[in-house]
Write a protein that holds these residues in place. Structure first.
Motif, PDB file in Angstrom:
ATOM      1  N   LEU A 193     -22.893  53.160 143.325  1.00 34.27           N
ATOM      2  CA  LEU A 193     -24.203  52.957 143.460  1.00 34.27           C
ATOM      3  C   LEU A 193     -24.785  52.793 141.906  1.00 34.27           C
ATOM      4  O   LEU A 193     -24.265  53.079 140.965  1.00 34.27           O
ATOM      5  CB  LEU A 193     -24.867  54.374 144.125  1.00 34.27           C
ATOM      6  CG  LEU A 193     -24.430  54.461 145.432  1.00 34.27           C
ATOM      7  CD1 LEU A 193     -24.973  56.087 145.868  1.00 34.27           C
ATOM      8  CD2 LEU A 193     -25.065  53.533 146.566  1.00 34.27           C
ATOM      9  N   SER A 194     -25.888  52.346 141.929  1.00 35.09           N
ATOM     10  CA  SER A 194     -26.852  52.341 140.813  1.00 35.09           C
ATOM     11  C   SER A 194     -28.020  53.404 140.909  1.00 35.09           C
ATOM     12  O   SER A 194     -28.586  53.205 141.744  1.00 35.09           O
ATOM     13  CB  SER A 194     -27.462  50.855 140.530  1.00 35.09           C
ATOM     14  OG  SER A 194     -28.188  50.761 139.363  1.00 35.09           O
TER      15      SER A 194
ATOM     16  N   GLU B   3     -30.467  62.118 142.671  1.00 34.86           N
ATOM     17  CA  GLU B   3     -29.545  61.588 141.747  1.00 34.86           C
ATOM     18  C   GLU B   3     -29.365  62.517 140.614  1.00 34.86           C
ATOM     19  O   GLU B   3     -29.562  62.220 139.456  1.00 34.86           O
ATOM     20  CB  GLU B   3     -29.991  60.182 141.258  1.00 34.86           C
ATOM     21  CG  GLU B   3     -29.657  59.236 142.467  1.00 34.86           C
ATOM     22  CD  GLU B   3     -30.180  57.671 142.071  1.00 34.86           C
ATOM     23  OE1 GLU B   3     -30.736  57.540 141.068  1.00 34.86           O
ATOM     24  OE2 GLU B   3     -30.058  56.856 142.884  1.00 34.86           O
ATOM     25  N   ARG B   4     -29.473  63.788 140.963  1.00 36.13           N
ATOM     26  CA  ARG B   4     -29.456  64.767 140.018  1.00 36.13           C
ATOM     27  C   ARG B   4     -28.575  65.887 140.117  1.00 36.13           C
ATOM     28  O   ARG B   4     -27.795  66.213 141.438  1.00 36.13           O
ATOM     29  CB  ARG B   4     -30.649  65.682 140.058  1.00 36.13           C
ATOM     30  CG  ARG B   4     -32.147  64.744 139.718  1.00 36.13           C
ATOM     31  CD  ARG B   4     -33.225  65.488 139.913  1.00 36.13           C
ATOM     32  NE  ARG B   4     -34.448  64.981 139.244  1.00 36.13           N
ATOM     33  CZ  ARG B   4     -35.743  65.385 139.440  1.00 36.13           C
ATOM     34  NH1 ARG B   4     -36.047  66.427 139.823  1.00 36.13           N
ATOM     35  NH2 ARG B   4     -36.597  64.662 138.657  1.00 36.13           N
ATOM     36  N   GLN B   5     -27.751  66.632 139.077  1.00 37.48           N
ATOM     37  CA  GLN B   5     -26.984  67.546 139.087  1.00 37.48           C
ATOM     38  C   GLN B   5     -27.294  68.542 138.080  1.00 37.48           C
ATOM     39  O   GLN B   5     -27.849  68.101 136.839  1.00 37.48           O
ATOM     40  CB  GLN B   5     -25.704  67.036 138.792  1.00 37.48           C
ATOM     41  CG  GLN B   5     -24.319  67.781 138.537  1.00 37.48           C
ATOM     42  CD  GLN B   5     -23.177  67.010 138.257  1.00 37.48           C
ATOM     43  OE1 GLN B   5     -22.523  66.576 139.132  1.00 37.48           O
ATOM     44  NE2 GLN B   5     -22.749  67.073 136.952  1.00 37.48           N
TER      45      GLN B   5
ATOM     46  N   ASP C 120      -8.765  49.825 147.143  1.00 36.53           N
ATOM     47  CA  ASP C 120      -9.248  49.767 145.935  1.00 36.53           C
ATOM     48  C   ASP C 120     -10.932  50.050 146.043  1.00 36.53           C
ATOM     49  O   ASP C 120     -11.654  49.786 146.836  1.00 36.53           O
ATOM     50  CB  ASP C 120      -9.123  48.358 145.357  1.00 36.53           C
ATOM     51  CG  ASP C 120      -9.762  48.404 143.855  1.00 36.53           C
ATOM     52  OD1 ASP C 120     -10.205  49.410 143.635  1.00 36.53           O
ATOM     53  OD2 ASP C 120     -10.130  47.276 143.461  1.00 36.53           O
ATOM     54  N   LEU C 121     -11.218  51.411 145.485  1.00 33.59           N
ATOM     55  CA  LEU C 121     -12.668  51.874 145.436  1.00 33.59           C
ATOM     56  C   LEU C 121     -13.446  51.444 144.381  1.00 33.59           C
ATOM     57  O   LEU C 121     -14.462  51.909 144.132  1.00 33.59           O
ATOM     58  CB  LEU C 121     -12.526  53.364 145.549  1.00 33.59           C
ATOM     59  CG  LEU C 121     -11.594  53.993 146.507  1.00 33.59           C
ATOM     60  CD1 LEU C 121     -11.932  55.532 146.490  1.00 33.59           C
ATOM     61  CD2 LEU C 121     -12.226  53.615 147.977  1.00 33.59           C
TER      62      LEU C 121
ATOM     63  N   PRO D 212     -29.246  53.821 135.536  1.00 35.16           N
ATOM     64  CA  PRO D 212     -28.657  52.715 135.863  1.00 35.16           C
ATOM     65  C   PRO D 212     -27.656  52.338 134.614  1.00 35.16           C
ATOM     66  O   PRO D 212     -27.674  52.761 133.465  1.00 35.16           O
ATOM     67  CB  PRO D 212     -29.459  51.339 135.702  1.00 35.16           C
ATOM     68  CG  PRO D 212     -30.968  52.217 135.848  1.00 35.16           C
ATOM     69  CD  PRO D 212     -30.696  53.623 135.377  1.00 35.16           C
ATOM     70  N   ASN D 213     -26.475  51.744 135.128  1.00 32.82           N
ATOM     71  CA  ASN D 213     -25.406  51.128 134.215  1.00 32.82           C
ATOM     72  C   ASN D 213     -24.541  52.235 133.682  1.00 32.82           C
ATOM     73  O   ASN D 213     -23.711  52.167 132.528  1.00 32.82           O
ATOM     74  CB  ASN D 213     -25.844  50.417 132.882  1.00 32.82           C
ATOM     75  CG  ASN D 213     -26.726  49.030 133.433  1.00 32.82           C
ATOM     76  OD1 ASN D 213     -26.163  48.379 134.287  1.00 32.82           O
ATOM     77  ND2 ASN D 213     -28.008  48.699 132.905  1.00 32.82           N
TER      78      ASN D 213
END
Length: 219
Positions: free
Chosen positions: A13-14, A107-109, A7-8, A195-196
């Motif tokens: 990550l936050s 944390e970019r795309q 189970d993943l 976050p979230n």
């Protein structure tokens, strides 16, 4: 060995390294791309110019692979390949494609979609002769790209034989079946992890050759 993946759901990550607000971005999406791209270059991450390229074949089956960005201007985003490869065959009948850059350290795309055109022979030849000699040789011997070959040793032998045959030839001719493509952007999406899972997503859509509409997307 188990044939199941555990189970993943708990492996996550936050994302908390940045934000992306309309007040912070350029009105021109290419300029915004350059800001993010040049920043990625400065932090010494591995190959920030690597990008995923998605194309579609005659049956509607999508294909995606990693290629390297080799030029970025207002005119488009450049990459080079064998015209007889799967991507070349796909683009020959459907010249629309999408590229994606993912930089987990930031944390970019970035997603960029549009029309893909072949670059001129002069442009492709100029770039070909900037490549290391062994890479020039590889362009000659790895054809048809994506075609079948019986073994790794057969591929190496093909490379060695061709190398020996042109040993005294100071300049290699670019193969006719190899060259550049340029994706001319009609839409961009910039994604910043938050976050979230309330990520920031800003989309630019081309209105005409000079103006772009900027909209926020739901995460």
């Amino acid at each position: 060995m188990s044939d199941r993946i555990k189970d993943l759901s708990e492996l996550r990550l936050s994302y908390e390294k940045g934000e992306l607000l309309e007040s912070q971005v350029s009105k021109n999406p290419h300029e915004q791309f350059l800001q993010w791209f040049n920043h990625a270059l400065t932090i010494n991450m591995d190959e920030p110019y690597a990008m995923y390229l998605a194309t579609v074949d005659l049956t509607g089956q999508p294909h995606v692979r990693t290629v390297l960005l080799r030029g970025a201007t207002e005119q488009g985003y450049d990459f080079y390949t064998n015209y007889e490869s799967q991507k070349g065959q796909d683009l020959a009948h459907n010249a629309r494609a999408e590229i994606l850059f993912y930089w987990p350290h930031l944390e970019r795309q970035i997603r960029i979609s549009g029309q893909v055109l072949k670059m001129t022979e002069q442009e492709s030849t100029a770039y070909y002769h900037k490549r290391p000699r062994d890479s020039q040789i590889a362009a000659h011997v790895s054809t048809p790209q994506s075609g079948m070959i019986e073994s790794r040793s057969a591929l190496q032998q093909h490379f060695d034989d061709f190398s020996a045959s042109i040993d005294t030839q100071p300049v290699l001719d670019k193969p006719k079946f190899w060259g550049g493509y340029r994706l001319q952007a009609t839409a961009y999406e910039f994604w910043q992890g938050r976050p979230n899972r309330l990520h920031d997503r800003l989309q630019y859509t081309q209105q005409d050759h000079k103006t772009w509409q900027l909209q926020r997307l739901m995460p």
